[in-house]
Design a protein around this motif. Sequence first.
Motif, PDB file in Angstrom:
ATOM      1  N   GLY A 186      12.846  28.622 113.307  1.00 47.44           N
ATOM      2  CA  GLY A 186      13.188  27.391 114.032  1.00 47.44           C
ATOM      3  C   GLY A 186      14.656  27.016 113.999  1.00 47.44           C
ATOM      4  N   PHE A 230       6.896  29.217 109.311  1.00 49.36           N
ATOM      5  CA  PHE A 230       6.525  29.478 110.714  1.00 49.36           C
ATOM      6  C   PHE A 230       5.008  29.488 110.784  1.00 49.36           C
ATOM      7  N   THR A 286      12.848  23.047 111.619  1.00 52.07           N
ATOM      8  CA  THR A 286      13.634  22.609 112.785  1.00 52.07           C
ATOM      9  C   THR A 286      14.657  21.538 112.386  1.00 52.07           C
ATOM     10  N   THR A 291       0.502  30.572 116.729  1.00 54.15           N
ATOM     11  CA  THR A 291      -0.320  29.740 117.612  1.00 54.15           C
ATOM     12  C   THR A 291      -0.860  30.646 118.718  1.00 54.15           C
ATOM     13  N   SER A 302       4.381  32.744 118.001  1.00 46.95           N
ATOM     14  CA  SER A 302       4.799  32.124 116.739  1.00 46.95           C
ATOM     15  C   SER A 302       5.644  30.882 117.013  1.00 46.95           C
ATOM     16  N   GLU A 303       5.676  30.012 116.018  1.00 45.11           N
ATOM     17  CA  GLU A 303       6.445  28.768 116.144  1.00 45.11           C
ATOM     18  C   GLU A 303       7.167  28.512 114.825  1.00 45.11           C
TER      19      GLU A 303
END
Length: 208
Positions: free
Chosen positions: A166, A117, A129, A120, A124-125
């Motif tokens: 993700g 992760f 994925t 940003t 968080s991102e």
Amino acid sequence: MTKALLISSSALGDASVSNRITAELVAELRRLEPGLQLTARDVGAQPLPQLAPERMGAFAGHAETPPAAETASLSEAVIAEVKDADLLIIGSPMYNFGITSTLKTWFDHLLRAGLTFRYTADGSEGLVTGKRAIVVEARGGHYTDGPAAASDHQEPHLKTLLAFIGITDVTFVRAEKLAISPEEKAASIEAALHEARDVAARFVKVAG
Ligand SMILES: Cc1cc2nc3c(=O)[nH]c(=O)nc-3n(C[C@H](O)[C@H](O)[C@H](O)COP(=O)(O)O)c2cc1C
């Protein structure tokens, strides 16, 4: 061809309900897709070492000591296994209203800023994925509805942990009421085995 990763986290080995149901799920996936590739890690039988002061250098870029070097290499292996998989299968017994400490420690090795992760300006991102997950939960009590539902700190925690990196396409199979009576236990296991086979069929249909 699907690459599946099975994470088991029961301390009960062959007597484990979650292990029995994940085994059925994998067997059904294999029956429907004989080429399925499976990697398995059983943190219930072989727990990862818990994070501790002498190990934390692993996450700060200085893994000079043997314990820190070991944690760095275990964390890298855990992350690589997840990144390599299309499908994550987790066997999760409920211990004291949450996940087992061994499964939590596995997540402690997996959730790493910059690797699985990132932070940003907008929050968080997740960086893991395009994957799906099937989680088999085993519980002594009944948490799907009724008075104990608010004490379920297992499923919401698992959802949060997986979504954070993700993985948002998560299907849960629950075997509940395992401690209520032998009859309830047998019926619950039968129903969960049935559901696991259905989930496997749905997975193969969507993946194909
Ligand atoms: C240490 C421990 C704590 C447990 N805590 C709970 C609990 O808080 N709630 C519950 O419903 N069942 C609890 N149980 C029962 C387990 O969830 C149940 O035995 C389940 O089958 C465990 O999964 P497994 O068979 O895959 O190991 C606990 C069992 C153990 C061994």
